[in-house]
Design a protein around this motif. Structure first.
Motif, PDB file in Angstrom:
ATOM      1  N   UNK A 130      -6.752   7.765  -1.871  1.00  0.00           N
ATOM      2  CA  UNK A 130      -7.844   7.728  -0.899  1.00  0.00           C
ATOM      3  C   UNK A 130      -8.436   9.105  -0.620  1.00  0.00           C
ATOM      4  N   UNK A 131      -7.742  10.169  -1.041  1.00  0.00           N
ATOM      5  CA  UNK A 131      -8.221  11.526  -0.799  1.00  0.00           C
ATOM      6  C   UNK A 131      -8.097  12.336  -2.102  1.00  0.00           C
ATOM      7  N   UNK A 132      -8.953  12.061  -3.107  1.00  0.00           N
ATOM      8  CA  UNK A 132      -8.836  12.793  -4.373  1.00  0.00           C
ATOM      9  C   UNK A 132      -9.190  14.268  -4.181  1.00  0.00           C
ATOM     10  N   UNK A 133      -8.455  15.116  -4.904  1.00  0.00           N
ATOM     11  CA  UNK A 133      -8.695  16.551  -4.804  1.00  0.00           C
ATOM     12  C   UNK A 133      -8.583  17.166  -6.188  1.00  0.00           C
ATOM     13  N   UNK A 134      -9.517  18.066  -6.473  1.00  0.00           N
ATOM     14  CA  UNK A 134      -9.421  18.854  -7.704  1.00  0.00           C
ATOM     15  C   UNK A 134     -10.208  20.135  -7.509  1.00  0.00           C
ATOM     16  N   UNK A 135      -9.957  21.063  -8.402  1.00  0.00           N
ATOM     17  CA  UNK A 135     -10.670  22.327  -8.401  1.00  0.00           C
ATOM     18  C   UNK A 135     -10.632  22.877  -9.820  1.00  0.00           C
ATOM     19  N   UNK A 136     -11.771  23.374 -10.309  1.00  0.00           N
ATOM     20  CA  UNK A 136     -11.803  23.989 -11.636  1.00  0.00           C
ATOM     21  C   UNK A 136     -12.868  25.069 -11.667  1.00  0.00           C
ATOM     22  N   UNK A 166     -21.247  30.563 -15.965  1.00  0.00           N
ATOM     23  CA  UNK A 166     -20.016  30.278 -15.238  1.00  0.00           C
ATOM     24  C   UNK A 166     -20.238  29.073 -14.338  1.00  0.00           C
ATOM     25  N   UNK A 167     -19.146  28.438 -13.957  1.00  0.00           N
ATOM     26  CA  UNK A 167     -19.202  27.324 -13.022  1.00  0.00           C
ATOM     27  C   UNK A 167     -17.877  27.235 -12.293  1.00  0.00           C
ATOM     28  N   UNK A 168     -17.944  26.801 -11.054  1.00  0.00           N
ATOM     29  CA  UNK A 168     -16.748  26.492 -10.273  1.00  0.00           C
ATOM     30  C   UNK A 168     -17.093  25.292  -9.414  1.00  0.00           C
ATOM     31  N   UNK A 169     -16.099  24.414  -9.223  1.00  0.00           N
ATOM     32  CA  UNK A 169     -16.319  23.225  -8.402  1.00  0.00           C
ATOM     33  C   UNK A 169     -14.995  22.810  -7.792  1.00  0.00           C
TER      34      UNK A 169
END
Length: 137
Positions: free
Chosen positions: A60-66, A80-83
């Motif tokens: 219910x609370x998906x989390x990611x970072x890249x 470049x990209x960050x999210x």
């Protein structure tokens, strides 16, 4: 001429008997006879039902970072990209060097209440290298 006539008669005879040669493209031509005998290489039509496994795990609370950063001195490619995501809120930015020598930076956010919003701005990169023409008359 006799060969052509015999070939046409053979094809008609096979079609009347329900024996239809299989096309090299993977499908058979329809038989002309009302009581067609299936071709020995024909694949029987079987209804295939895809089984879908139920999803047991729901986050219910998906989390990611890249993030990534590309600086290629040989080609001049610079981007470049960050999210990152926390639940239904996504925040990020990306940048790239435009052909005019400026850097385009896009900062964006997305959430269920405000939707997707992006702010775009350009930054000068300082000295722009002049490229010599590849062909001169």
């Amino acid at each position: 001429m006799k060969f052509l006539a015999l070939a046409l008669i053979a094809v008609w005879w096979q079609a009347a008997a329900g024996v239809v040669p299989v096309s090299p493209y993977g499908y058979a031509r329809p038989a002309l006879a009302p009581l067609a005998v299936p071709h020995p290489y024909a694949v029987p039509a079987v209804a295939r039902v895809a089984s879908v496994a139920p999803v047991d795990e729901y986050d219910p609370n998906p989390q990611y970072s890249y993030a990534y950063d590309i600086q290629d001195a040989l080609t001049g490619d610079s981007k470049s990209q960050q999210e990152s995501r926390s639940g239904d809120v996504v925040q990020g930015s990306y940048s790239l060097v435009e052909p005019d020598g400026t850097r385009r930076v896009v900062e964006y956010t997305a959430d269920p209440h405000n939707g997707f919003n992006a702010v775009v701005h350009k930054e000068p990169l300082g000295a722009v290298k002049a490229v010599a023409p590849a062909y001169i008359h």
